[in-house]
Each structure stands twice: as C-alpha cells, then as structure tokens.
Design a protein around this motif. Structure first.
Motif, PDB file in Angstrom:
ATOM      1  N   ILE A 256       0.838  -1.201   0.000  1.00 16.29           N
ATOM      2  CA  ILE A 256       0.000   0.000   0.000  1.00 16.29           C
ATOM      3  C   ILE A 256       0.872   1.251   0.000  1.00 16.29           C
ATOM      4  O   ILE A 256       0.530   2.251  -0.638  1.00 16.29           O
ATOM      5  N   GLU A 260      -0.732   3.014  -2.939  1.00 14.49           N
ATOM      6  CA  GLU A 260      -2.045   3.531  -2.516  1.00 14.49           C
ATOM      7  C   GLU A 260      -2.533   4.663  -3.421  1.00 14.49           C
ATOM      8  O   GLU A 260      -1.711   5.430  -3.940  1.00 14.49           O
ATOM      9  N   PRO A 261      -3.849   4.739  -3.601  1.00 20.78           N
ATOM     10  CA  PRO A 261      -4.841   3.792  -3.067  1.00 20.78           C
ATOM     11  C   PRO A 261      -4.914   2.536  -3.920  1.00 20.78           C
ATOM     12  O   PRO A 261      -4.883   2.601  -5.155  1.00 20.78           O
ATOM     13  N   LEU A 262      -5.026   1.393  -3.256  1.00 17.13           N
ATOM     14  CA  LEU A 262      -5.160   0.119  -3.951  1.00 17.13           C
ATOM     15  C   LEU A 262      -6.571  -0.409  -3.747  1.00 17.13           C
ATOM     16  O   LEU A 262      -7.103  -0.373  -2.633  1.00 17.13           O
ATOM     17  N   ILE A 285      -4.039   0.280   8.282  1.00 13.33           N
ATOM     18  CA  ILE A 285      -4.651   0.621   6.998  1.00 13.33           C
ATOM     19  C   ILE A 285      -6.108   0.973   7.233  1.00 13.33           C
ATOM     20  O   ILE A 285      -6.679   0.666   8.282  1.00 13.33           O
ATOM     21  N   ASP A 295     -11.349   1.106  -1.760  1.00  9.80           N
ATOM     22  CA  ASP A 295      -9.915   1.360  -1.835  1.00  9.80           C
ATOM     23  C   ASP A 295      -9.280   1.223  -0.459  1.00  9.80           C
ATOM     24  O   ASP A 295      -9.927   1.442   0.579  1.00  9.80           O
ATOM     25  N   VAL A 296      -8.008   0.892  -0.465  1.00 14.48           N
ATOM     26  CA  VAL A 296      -7.261   0.725   0.779  1.00 14.48           C
ATOM     27  C   VAL A 296      -6.142   1.764   0.817  1.00 14.48           C
ATOM     28  O   VAL A 296      -5.397   1.924  -0.154  1.00 14.48           O
ATOM     29  N   ARG A 297      -6.049   2.457   1.932  1.00 20.98           N
ATOM     30  CA  ARG A 297      -4.988   3.440   2.164  1.00 20.98           C
ATOM     31  C   ARG A 297      -4.341   3.173   3.504  1.00 20.98           C
ATOM     32  O   ARG A 297      -4.914   2.489   4.367  1.00 20.98           O
ATOM     33  N   GLY A 304       3.542   5.631   5.211  1.00 28.68           N
ATOM     34  CA  GLY A 304       4.072   5.353   3.886  1.00 28.68           C
ATOM     35  C   GLY A 304       5.477   5.887   3.709  1.00 28.68           C
ATOM     36  O   GLY A 304       6.337   5.220   3.118  1.00 28.68           O
TER      37      GLY A 304
END
Length: 834
Positions: A256, A260-262, A285, A295-297, A304
């Motif tokens: 991620i 990100e965003p994934l 997360i 979405d995953v952040r 990050g």
C-alpha cells in the motif's frame, strides 16, 4: 524558530471556558496522541483569573499510576490523616481542596486522565459532584480509561469532546505563526497532508525541514524546497505507532505504501487476505469507499514515508513491478490506471514501452503534475518515443521553468522534421518557449514567417492561433483579433487551435468591457476542454487569463472565488504548475484587496511573488498586486519597493498587462503622499487606455481618480467646443458601453462627488457594499460624512455609524479619501490603523 504558538481551536477553547463559567461540572477532551489536547487544556487553564478560581493542574503518568493518589500528589498534602477508611480518605481530599480554595470555585485540570490511579480517579469523580467544582481533563484514544473517569460523562457530570485534527486553514496559520511568516500554498498543503492535521507531527516535520536547510524564504514567504527528512524524534514516534510487524502484515503495508490507493480486490490478489484483515485490525490501513470500489490506504501518510524509506531497493523494485503486473492483468479500467502502471514501470526499471510512457506523460501533464510528467516524457524519449516525445518533453520543460533546456531538446531534432504537421507543432512549441520562456518578443515575427510557408490549412491554423495570442500579449490587438478570427473561420482548424484563438478574442473583449461576449466565449472554451486538454493542457492558462481579466474588471469577486477554488487550482497546486497557481493567487489577492482584507491580500500576493520568482510571465503582475495591497495598508515604502520589483520582473512579451501595473503605480504614488503625481499619472493612463480601446480597464482607472477626489478633472482629447470631458462625464459615457452593474454605479459615484450630493453618495456606498466592495463603500461614506459635518446636517450621526460598520469589516486600510477624515476615523476605530 519561535516558540510553538497556540493557533486556532477557538471553538474548543470557548467550549472549555463555557464549562468553567457555566453550570456544567466540566469537560473532558479526547483525541489521538499529538492532536493538541494537552496544549488546549493548558491554554484554557492559564487564561483563567486566579482571583476567581482555585486552579490545580496535574499531569498523570505511568509512574504515578502505580501509587495510591499518585496522580494527585501535586494537589494533596504529602501525609494523610491516620485511621481513615477509604471513603473517609476521599472525603478528606475534598475538604482539603475546599479549604485551600478559600471560597473560590475549584478548577481541577488533569492531563492524561486515563493514567490516573484508582484512588485518584475516585476522588476526581467525587469532586465532580461538588457544586463549586469544575473538572477538566484530557484522554488519549485507544487507552483504557478508569471506570470512575468514564462514569463522569456517562452519568452526565461532564461533557465529552472529541478533538479533531487541525484543518488546512488552521495548519496554515500555525505554520505562519511558528515561522514568523506565511508559507506558500503548495508547501502548506504538503505539510498538512503529511501531518494529517496533527500538531505534534507537524512540529516534527517543520523542525526536520528547518534543520536540514530545506526551508527557503522569498519575499517573506517560506517554501519547503527539499525532500522530506524524517528526524530521529519523528522516526521514533512513527515506529511506536506502527509497532512490530509480522512478515505478512509488513508485506501488506509495503504494497500500500508504494501503490495507494489500492483496490481491495487487487490487494487481496497481491497479499494474503488474512494479513490484510490483521493490518486493518491493528489500525495500520483504512478502507475508503470510492464509487463502487473499496480502496485501501494507509492510516497515516507518514506510515508510507517510513515504509518507503526503509524498504531495500531490490524489494522496492520488485513490489512496484508486481503492482504493475497485477493492474495490467486485471485491466487498467479506471482513470489514472495508465499513469500508475507507467510510474511503477519507470520506478521498477521495467519500463520499455515508449507508447505507454508517452501516453502516461501526456496524462500527467493534462493533470498538471509537472514533475511526474517530466520524468515520464524523458523516459519516453529515451525509450525511442521520437518526435512526439521530444515535443511533449520540451513543452513540459517550459512549464517547469526550464526554457533553456527545452530549446536544446527541440533544436536537437530540428533537422529531422518532415511534413507540415510536425513542423507546425515544432514551431509552436519552440515559439512558446522562446516568447514566454526566454522573453524574446521578436519570436512573433519569426513564427509568422515560418507559419506562412506551411501548406496544410489545419497546421497553418495552429501556428496562427499561437501568433494571435502572442500579438495580443504584445499589445497588437487589431492583428491579434484578425488572426484569431481567421482561425475560427477555417473548418480545418483543430479544436485546440480554435479554442486558443477564442481565448484571444475573449481576452480582448474583456479588456474592452464587452463582458457578456467574453463570458460566452470562455464558456465555450471550457465546454470544449475534454477535446483540447490532452493536446494542449496549457491552454487552460489562456482561458484563466481571459476569465480572470473579465471577472476582475467586472468586480465579480464571487466569480473569482469560484475559479480559485475549482479543480484546476487543486491540480495546479499539487502538481507544481506554478504559472497556474501563481496567476490564481494574484486573482485571490485582488479579491481580498477589494474586500478590504488587506492583510490577506498582502500575504497571498507575496505568495504569488514567491511562486513566480523563476518565471517572468506573471511575475510583474504579482509584484503590482503586492504593491496595491501594501498601498492599501498605507505601507508606502513596501509599496514602492514592490513597484520597483514589478518594473524589474515584468516580461517584455506581456505588454497587455500594462493597465494593471500602471494602475498600481498610481496607488503607490498616492500612498507615498504624491496625490498630484498620482492624479496626473492616472489621467495619462486613462488617455492611453482610451487610445487602446481598453474601456474595461479605463472605467476602473477613472474611478481611481474619483477616489482621489478628481471627479471633475479633465481627461481625453479636446472636444469641438474647445473643452475636455471631465472624469465624471467620461464615466457616464462609458457606463453605457461597458457591460455589467458596476460601471453605472461608478458613474453615479463620480456624479455625486462633483455635485456634492451626500445622500446620493450614501446610496452609492450601499451599492458598493451590496457588491462586496467595502473599501469603496467606506470611501464614498467618508466623503459624504465630511460634507454632512461641514453642513452640520443631522444625518451625520447615522453616516458616522455606517462608516464605523464598514471599517469594522475591513483590515488596516489607508486611502486618500479616508485620510481626509482621519480625526473622525480615530474616534470611530480608536486607533490609527483603520
């Protein structure tokens, strides 16, 4: 660097004071570590008067939490009376504090109340039930809270407030306070996003940047120029929050961090779903709904930064290549997916497809992300992208303030150009770089001669569209209009060429006061944006200059607010598109100045000057607006220095902007006390604008003369009767030619000033106020008030009150019309700076 200043939190501080002054037993504030709970509590308590309150401030800790009454050791006597039962000890504690309070209301403030030992927590609960006691406290989210403390708000004994992160405006104010000066919008936004509104993290980021010499100050505005450095204290803080990571969870967080965003579906393909769930449970997360996709952040931006710094290069490249493979496998269906794949390929060393890189570079530039677009375009050229990559890279370098490098890139392929299409595009890009980037006005003749040799009508139209806007900026309006119309008349002209030509016409219409026609043309250009943005994204600048000119001349401040807040402003700021952010800042400063917010106008104009330091296109305009703001504040020396900078930095190819610079010069002369010189300069400027048929500008310059008390001054050529029109007469004439509600109001102002009609002046002031122009409203009211006082009119009192209200809505302002009433202004405002 000064002491970390307490900024913002006005509503929260008021609520804390209300808890002390009102009937509530207290207030507890919760929030994440570093969010500012302790500082809020300390500021609130320190502002309380000691003669009215008996104040105790204690800080609980893990060390005192193991000792009975350890949390209140700073408050209670060292020894307790022997033989008391637990309940008796609590009653004794209450009696001791009541005795020490000596009749005053008790205020007990406990920082980190979740760390209180059980007896201390029980005593706090008992104190909260006393009529003359207020309990204030802070709690850290995620910690176990003692039951007696939790019962305080569940039993409605105290209020409970969740402290939110600082907002963008509060972050900007805090940065300005601690650095003793404003911070440019791009740096402020970056620091806000990285700190997520957490004052402690913001402090560490600023300290690291300052310690690394990465904060640069230009024109009084700070700019974060370097890469993010994670100071040891900040690293330790983030390490504590992240904690020890199992291999699977680390893999999730690293993926991620680089991607990100994934989308959750994509992430579950790349990692074990069980590890994804564990990372979410641990608060590392977060899931964000984006249309129909989840979405995953990362839970905090700095996670990050930390993970990317610590990830080995080999693993970093493997992760980025893996992300690109996965997204290509599932299909790049969403907007921006192509850009993400290309960036991952570039960073992982797997970028070999010139077409992919070139398309991504164009997409990045269309989003005004200049640094990323530069990298991708250069990679596309290195991968064999040929002429198209050369053209795009040179264009991007122009807007990255690197015109010399852009010229070298273009000249390297000059001998390889074949066909009208490539020649027209090469000519226009090189002409743009030479004319605006290198400030060579002779370029316009060169491009005209070269363009005439083209045979394809569409390619020739593209060159003519560029020639037209260059002619406009060089103040050859008639030829610019002829060329622009010829482009629109050619069916073979491409969309970008047609809309660029339309921008030229829209700008001319605005300068001539034909605001309705200008607005219609600009709306057409905006509607066609999806068709020209991929080919010519920088056309946005021509559109914004035409639109901004119209809005400023029409006094449409709400319209300026709208374009300053739209998507382009956000994209330009995030992508370091300085010509865009700089020009929008100039408009924002202009609107603030007309609204009497002189401090904001000066701050924003200084920011524009700093952003445009390396680019001369709008640098002179930014300095002129800075001069206007300083003049409005009565800072004559600052205004004169800014005007000198405007003259020094004004681009020779932007002569079309001369009305703004010369209008500022008049304001600077007036601020310096040379009213006759200012009046003569503005009269001469009005004559020049009349000759150039810039009626939209002329109206405002003539109104400046009215504001200087020169409504009856002669302007323009000699009439057939041997006389000359007065400013008031010329304004009346123009009010019938120039569109909008403002010109007739300006003409009324001039007529009333000449006639000494004070009732009419007050009505004019109401009209200005309705248009959100309080400075002009205050000046008209001040002129009326002076006359009413001389006539000893009964209505002077109400005019006095109206002026007080108008000045109260403004910052520090000093203008000749207000200075004429200075003794009265002292009685209105109570100080000299109004």
């Amino acid at each position: 660097m000064s002491r970390w200043t307490f900024v913002g939190r006005t509503a929260e501080l008021d609520r804390l004071h209300s808890a002390v002054d009102g009937a509530e037993a207290g207030l507890f504030v919760s929030g994440r570590a570093g969010i500012g709970k302790s500082r809020l509590l300390r500021e609130g308590v320190e502002s309380l008067p000691a003669d009215r309150y008996a104040i105790w401030y204690v800080a609980a800790s893990t060390a005192t939490g193991a000792l009975p009454f350890g949390g209140l050791a700073q408050v209670l006597p060292a020894e307790q009376p022997p033989g008391l039962s637990p309940a008796g000890v609590l009653r004794w504690g209450v009696e001791v504090l009541q005795e020490q309070a000596a009749g005053r209301r008790i205020v007990l403030a406990i920082d980190d109340a979740h760390l209180l030992d059980p007896p201390s927590a029980a005593l706090v609960h008992l104190l909260a039930r006393q009529e003359n006691t207020t309990i204030l406290g802070t709690l850290r989210n995620g910690e176990q809270v003692p039951l007696p403390i939790r019962a305080l708000w569940t039993d409605d004994l105290v209020e409970h407030l969740e402290l939110a992160p600082l907002g963008p405006a509060e972050t900007a104010d805090l940065l300005a306070a601690i650095l003793d000066g404003p911070v440019d919008a791009g740096s402020t936004d970056r620091l806000f996003r990285l700190s997520a509104g957490n004052p402690l993290l913001l402090r560490e980021l600023v300290l690291a940047a300052a310690g690394g010499g990465e904060l640069d100050r230009r024109y009084g505005v700070w700019r974060w120029t370097g890469r993010l450095e994670l100071a040891p204290s900040l690293t330790d803080l983030i390490d504590t929050r992240i904690g020890r990571l199992e291999p699977g969870v680390r893999a999730v967080v690293e993926l991620i961090a680089f991607g990100e965003p994934l989308g959750l579906t994509l992430l579950n393909r790349a990692a074990d779903p069980a590890d994804v769930e564990l990372a979410e449970e641990r608060g590392l997360i977060t899931m964000v709904h984006n249309d129909r996709r989840l979405d995953v952040r990362l839970a905090h931006p700095l996670y990050g930064e930390m993970m990317r710094r610590r990830c080995p290069v080999s693993r970093t490249r493997r992760l980025q290549a893996r992300l690109a493979d996965l997204l290509e496998l599932v299909g790049a269906r969403r907007r921006g997916d192509l850009l993400r794949v290309a960036a991952w390929r570039l960073d992982s060393g797997t970028a070999q497809d010139a077409t992919l890189l070139l398309g991504a570079a164009a997409q990045a530039f269309a989003r005004y992300d200049v640094p990323l677009a530069t990298r991708l375009a250069r990679a596309a050229l290195d991968a064999g992208g040929g002429f198209d990559a050369t053209e795009l890279l040179a264009t991007i370098l122009m807007f990255a303030d690197r015109p010399d490098e852009a010229i070298r890139v273009l000249d390297a392929v000059a001998g390889e150009i074949d066909g009208d299409r490539r020649r027209s595009r090469w000519l226009t890009v090189r002409g743009m770089v030479s004319y605006w980037g290198l400030s060579r006005p002779s370029t316009v003749e060169e491009i005209a001669q070269a363009g005439a040799q083209l045979t394809d009508p569409g390619d020739q139209a593209r060159v003519r569209a560029f020639e037209a806007i260059m002619r406009l900026h060089g103040l050859d309006g008639a030829e610019a209009l002829r060329l622009a119309r010829s482009v629109l008349d050619r069916p073979a002209a491409g969309v970008a060429a047609r809309e660029l030509a339309r921008c030229t016409i829209a700008h001319l219409d605005a300068a001539r006061g034909q605001f309705r026609r200008s607005a219609t043309a600009i709306a057409r250009v905006a509607a066609e944006a999806p068709h020209w943005r991929s080919d010519m994204p920088y056309l946005q600048l021509a559109m914004e200059l035409a639109r901004g000119t119209r809005l400023a001349l029409a006094g449409d401040l709400a319209g300026i607010d709208a374009i300053v807040a739209d998507e382009f402003a956000d994209l330009a700021g995030a992508g370091d598109f300085r010509l865009g952010t700089g020009y929008l800042a100039i408009l924002q400063a202009y609107a603030a100045r007309l609204r009497g917010r002189s401090g904001e106008a000066l701050k924003v104009s200084l920011g524009a000057c700093a952003v445009l330091t390396t680019s001369r296109v709008y640098a002179g305009l930014a300095q002129a607006e800075r001069a206007q703001a300083a003049a409005l504040r009565g800072e004559a020396g600052h205004a004169a220095a800014a005007m000198a900078e405007a003259d020094r930095t004004h681009a020779p190819g932007m002569v079309v902007l001369y009305p703004w610079l010369e209008q500022a010069r008049g304001a600077v002369l007036a601020a310096g006390g040379d009213l006759p010189g200012a009046a003569k300069h503005l009269c001469d400027l009005a004559d020049r604008l009349r000759a150039d048929d810039f009626a939209g500008h002329e109206v405002l310059v003539l109104h400046d003369l009215v504001r200087l008390g020169r409504a009856a001054a002669p302007v323009g050529p000699t009439c057939t009767d041997g006389g000359r029109r007065t400013v008031a007469q010329r304004l009346a004439e123009l009010s019938e030619r120039v569109d909008g509600v403002l010109p007739p109001l300006l003409a009324r102002h001039a007529r009333a000033a000449v006639a000494g009609d004070y009732a009419e002046l007050l009505e004019v002031a109401d009209g200005f106020a309705a248009l959100d122009l309080p400075v002009w409203a205050a000046e008209a009211t001040a002129t009326a008030l002076g006359g009413l006082r001389r006539a000893r009119a009964a209505s002077a009192g109400s005019a006095h009150q109206r002026l007080a209200g108008l000045l109260g809505s403004c910052d520090q302002i000093r203008t000749p019309a207000l200075e004429a009433l200075r003794p009265a202004l002292r009685s209105i405002t109570g100080h000299e700076g109004a």
